[in-house]
Scaffold this motif. Structure first.
Motif, PDB file in Angstrom:
ATOM      1  N   TYR A 195       0.832  -1.183   0.000  1.00  0.00           N
ATOM      2  CA  TYR A 195       0.000   0.000   0.000  1.00  0.00           C
ATOM      3  C   TYR A 195       0.876   1.245   0.000  1.00  0.00           C
ATOM      4  N   GLN A 209       0.767   5.431   0.813  1.00  0.00           N
ATOM      5  CA  GLN A 209      -0.008   6.440   1.538  1.00  0.00           C
ATOM      6  C   GLN A 209       0.655   7.803   1.428  1.00  0.00           C
ATOM      7  N   GLY A 229      -5.729   8.137   3.161  1.00  0.00           N
ATOM      8  CA  GLY A 229      -5.688   6.744   3.554  1.00  0.00           C
ATOM      9  C   GLY A 229      -4.771   5.952   2.643  1.00  0.00           C
ATOM     10  N   PRO A 230      -4.278   4.798   3.109  1.00  0.00           N
ATOM     11  CA  PRO A 230      -3.457   3.945   2.248  1.00  0.00           C
ATOM     12  C   PRO A 230      -4.256   3.481   1.029  1.00  0.00           C
TER      13      PRO A 230
END
Lengths: 112, 111
Positions: free
Chosen positions: B36, B38, B43-44
């Motif tokens: 992920y 970010q 948010g991620p």
């Protein structure tokens, strides 16, 4: 983020008060999650839900409770806020309970 | 018990260089490994993911390398750009369980 909203975006509260954070989705996804993000700790799971009224604890669940009475809403409650709960809280949704999660934009909570 | 260990905590790379972030896991039952990205205040967001039946997956400038025997996987960002400056999280899961995340790597790409 499309399909998932968190409210409020920012909140300052006093120690000992109850606080409820809301996560709302329009995707009709079965799985919903609450994570907290703290420097040096990454993302840690608080609670998650795998359906209406079906929830389970995560790694850091002490002091938190959740409720899911509708598919679209997942509420996180800090029963009596403490300074250690100052954090950024993220909600996430998932179609199948694995794979790609979609995260909300987060709620920055400060407990004074 | 930390199930996914990520390193380094922070990384500075010159523009055009290769950024490499490593993760190690303990649970051999894990069968899905996403990364992920970010950005501050966001948010991620899912960047790329791999399953253990392949050793490498490439999407544009981003590549995951997976070593099942060593229980390690890594993210390579080729031709790193200032716009890649963000925090990166590795994660792992097995069916029926939530994602477990590493602690994150803050990447800064400088011109």
């Amino acid at each position: 983020d499309a399909g998932i909203t968190q409210s409020p975006r920012h909140k300052v509260t006093e120690t000992g008060t109850p606080v409820t954070l809301r996560c709302h989705q329009t995707e009709n996804h079965r799985y919903m999650y609450w994570y907290r993000q703290d420097p040096g700790h990454g993302l840690r799971l608080i609670h998650y839900s795998y359906g209406v009224k079906d929830t389970d604890k995560g790694e850091v669940s002490d002091g938190y409770s959740v409720s899911r009475s509708k598919t679209e809403d997942f509420l996180l409650t800090l029963e009596s806020a403490t300074s250690s709960q100052t954090s950024v809280y993220f909600c996430a949704i998932s179609v199948q309970g694995r794979g790609g999660y979609t995260f909300g934009s987060g709620t920055r909570l400060t407990v004074v | 018990q930390q199930q996914v260990k990520q390193s380094p905590q922070s990384l500075i790379v010159q523009k055009g260089g290769i950024s490499i972030i490593n993760c190690a896991y303990e649970n051999t039952a894990f069968d899905y490994f996403p990364w992920y990205q970010q950005f501050p205040g966001k948010g991620p967001a899912l960047l790329i993911a791999i399953r253990p039946d392949v050793s490498e997956k490439k999407e544009g400038r981003f590549t995951i390398s997976f070593n099942k025997s060593a229980k390690q996987f890594s993210l390579h960002i080729m031709d790193s750009q200032p716009g890649d400056s963000a925090t990166y999280f590795c994660a792992a899961t097995l069916i029926g369980t939530p994602l477990v995340f590493g602690k994150g790597t803050r990447l800064s790409v400088i011109a």
